[in-house]
Design a protein around this motif. Structure first.
Motif, PDB file in Angstrom:
ATOM      1  N   MET A 185    -157.466 -85.482 -99.966  1.00 21.85           N
ATOM      2  CA  MET A 185    -156.953 -84.678 -98.859  1.00 21.85           C
ATOM      3  C   MET A 185    -155.523 -84.226 -99.122  1.00 21.85           C
ATOM      4  O   MET A 185    -155.184 -83.052 -98.934  1.00 21.85           O
ATOM      5  N   VAL A 186    -154.677 -85.145 -99.568  1.00 20.81           N
ATOM      6  CA  VAL A 186    -153.280 -84.801 -99.829  1.00 20.81           C
ATOM      7  C   VAL A 186    -153.185 -83.819-100.990  1.00 20.81           C
ATOM      8  O   VAL A 186    -152.393 -82.874-100.959  1.00 20.81           O
ATOM      9  N   GLN A 187    -154.010 -83.990-102.013  1.00 18.34           N
ATOM     10  CA  GLN A 187    -154.014 -83.062-103.133  1.00 18.34           C
ATOM     11  C   GLN A 187    -154.432 -81.662-102.671  1.00 18.34           C
ATOM     12  O   GLN A 187    -153.837 -80.654-103.088  1.00 18.34           O
ATOM     13  N   THR A 188    -155.430 -81.598-101.781  1.00 15.06           N
ATOM     14  CA  THR A 188    -155.879 -80.308-101.259  1.00 15.06           C
ATOM     15  C   THR A 188    -154.780 -79.620-100.456  1.00 15.06           C
ATOM     16  O   THR A 188    -154.532 -78.416-100.615  1.00 15.06           O
ATOM     17  N   ILE A 189    -154.109 -80.384 -99.593  1.00 18.36           N
ATOM     18  CA  ILE A 189    -153.009 -79.814 -98.811  1.00 18.36           C
ATOM     19  C   ILE A 189    -151.905 -79.314 -99.729  1.00 18.36           C
ATOM     20  O   ILE A 189    -151.379 -78.207 -99.559  1.00 18.36           O
ATOM     21  N   TRP A 190    -151.547 -80.104-100.711  1.00 18.41           N
ATOM     22  CA  TRP A 190    -150.483 -79.725-101.656  1.00 18.41           C
ATOM     23  C   TRP A 190    -150.843 -78.430-102.380  1.00 18.41           C
ATOM     24  O   TRP A 190    -150.023 -77.513-102.473  1.00 18.41           O
ATOM     25  N   GLU A 191    -152.069 -78.340-102.867  1.00 18.10           N
ATOM     26  CA  GLU A 191    -152.489 -77.151-103.611  1.00 18.10           C
ATOM     27  C   GLU A 191    -152.479 -75.913-102.712  1.00 18.10           C
ATOM     28  O   GLU A 191    -152.048 -74.837-103.138  1.00 18.10           O
ATOM     29  N   ARG A 192    -152.941 -76.038-101.493  1.00 20.24           N
ATOM     30  CA  ARG A 192    -153.037 -74.876-100.616  1.00 20.24           C
ATOM     31  C   ARG A 192    -151.670 -74.440-100.089  1.00 20.24           C
ATOM     32  O   ARG A 192    -151.429 -73.247 -99.906  1.00 20.24           O
ATOM     33  N   VAL A 193    -150.794 -75.396 -99.826  1.00 20.07           N
ATOM     34  CA  VAL A 193    -149.445 -75.008 -99.407  1.00 20.07           C
ATOM     35  C   VAL A 193    -148.718 -74.328-100.558  1.00 20.07           C
ATOM     36  O   VAL A 193    -148.043 -73.311-100.380  1.00 20.07           O
ATOM     37  N   GLU A 194    -148.863 -74.873-101.766  1.00 20.80           N
ATOM     38  CA  GLU A 194    -148.237 -74.267-102.938  1.00 20.80           C
ATOM     39  C   GLU A 194    -148.753 -72.846-103.166  1.00 20.80           C
ATOM     40  O   GLU A 194    -148.054 -71.999-103.696  1.00 20.80           O
ATOM     41  N   GLY A 195    -149.986 -72.589-102.758  1.00 19.98           N
ATOM     42  CA  GLY A 195    -150.580 -71.276-102.991  1.00 19.98           C
ATOM     43  C   GLY A 195    -150.497 -70.330-101.811  1.00 19.98           C
ATOM     44  O   GLY A 195    -151.221 -69.337-101.765  1.00 19.98           O
ATOM     45  N   SER A 196    -149.642 -70.627-100.835  1.00 20.19           N
ATOM     46  CA  SER A 196    -149.592 -69.817 -99.616  1.00 20.19           C
ATOM     47  C   SER A 196    -148.352 -68.936 -99.563  1.00 20.19           C
ATOM     48  O   SER A 196    -147.358 -69.191-100.248  1.00 20.19           O
ATOM     49  N   THR A 197    -148.423 -67.885 -98.744  1.00 23.03           N
ATOM     50  CA  THR A 197    -147.281 -66.992 -98.535  1.00 23.03           C
ATOM     51  C   THR A 197    -147.161 -66.649 -97.053  1.00 23.03           C
ATOM     52  O   THR A 197    -147.157 -65.486 -96.666  1.00 23.03           O
ATOM     53  N   TYR A 198    -147.066 -67.652 -96.216  1.00 20.14           N
ATOM     54  CA  TYR A 198    -146.959 -67.425 -94.777  1.00 20.14           C
ATOM     55  C   TYR A 198    -145.561 -66.950 -94.393  1.00 20.14           C
ATOM     56  O   TYR A 198    -144.578 -67.239 -95.074  1.00 20.14           O
ATOM     57  N   HIS A 199    -145.500 -66.250 -93.269  1.00 16.57           N
ATOM     58  CA  HIS A 199    -144.211 -65.853 -92.712  1.00 16.57           C
ATOM     59  C   HIS A 199    -143.621 -66.958 -91.831  1.00 16.57           C
ATOM     60  O   HIS A 199    -142.399 -67.040 -91.679  1.00 16.57           O
TER      61      HIS A 199
END
Length: 259
Positions: A185-199
């Motif tokens: 779960m933590v790995q998934t969150i880390w990967e998705r946050v690293e790959g995001s471009t939110y405002h």
């Protein structure tokens, strides 16, 4: 509400999985015990006599000796360790136990905190609760509305707090959260946050809550995100949200990806 407190007792104990998903490997843990005796501490104060109190010195020696002499296989799960600690503390109505594993996950700079409380103040009725918090998952991402924030990545810290539906402790208790599932779960969150471009970090926090509840089945999640670089004159700016699994029905908050 009188309490006797032992704060941040340091031990190296093999408990569950270590940061690299290995069993039977000792890892650091800081243990805090707050015990509310069944009787007030006023007699000890009035007569200035430690024998009329819950002697924290004796309690510390009891905890320390039991953990240092424990069999390497004694604590296959965090719940087994909590149960062991509960058995060591007698004569209290309410007992709070915090277990902080500062190096439990490679993505987390703050570690994993377990909080357990059992209330024995009612006759023949024990009420308990168990929750965990993954502290300061460090991620670098594009987040913010300012022009420079759309160019350069910045570090954000993500905290995830999850109440356990089943607070049971002991060797036989189900340890669904401190297995590979927590690491995944933590790995998934880390990967998705690293790959995001939110405002906004509001949207980022909501997306993280969606992962915890929808992808990993937790009923509710509290997500806290801090941006240390947001305002130069303060330590950090941030938001904290709480979202349930039902909130995300027919919703998808992973709308923004890297271009």
């Amino acid at each position: 509400m009188d309490k006797v407190i032992l704060k941040n007792m340091p031990f190296d104990i093999p408990v569950g999985l270590d940061a690299w998903r290995r069993f039977h490997k000792p890892q650091p843990v800081l243990i805090t015990i707050e015990a509310q005796p069944t009787s007030t501490l006023e007699p000890a104060a009035a007569k200035d006599d430690v024998n009329l109190s819950m002697d924290y010195g004796k309690l510390y020696k009891k905890v320390s000796s039991s953990l240092k002499a424990a069999d390497p296989d004694a604590f296959p799960t965090v719940r087994a360790l909590i149960s062991h600690l509960v058995d060591l503390v007698s004569g209290c109505g309410v007992l709070d136990i915090d277990l902080l594993f500062p190096k439990a996950l490679p993505q987390s700079t703050g570690g994993v905190l377990y909080r357990f409380q059992v209330d024995k103040s009612e006759i023949e009725v024990d009420t308990s609760s168990l929750a965990l918090t993954v502290k300061q998952i460090a991620c670098n991402c594009i987040v913010g509305v300012n022009p420079h924030e759309r160019i350069y990545k910045q570090t954000v810290y993500v905290d995830i707090s999850i109440p356990m539906v089943d607070p049971a402790v002991g060797v036989g208790a189900i340890e669904e959260h401190y297995t590979a599932a927590l690491h995944d779960m933590v790995q998934t969150i880390w990967e998705r946050v690293e790959g995001s471009t939110y405002h906004t970090i509001e949207a980022l926090a909501t997306a993280a809550a969606q992962v915890v509840t929808v992808n990993y089945g937790h009923t509710v999640a509290k997500v806290r995100i801090e941006k240390p670089s947001a305002i130069a004159s303060i330590e950090a700016a941030g938001v904290e949200i709480t979202r349930s699994k039902t909130f995300f029905e027919n919703k998808d908050f992973w709308k923004v990806k890297l271009p």
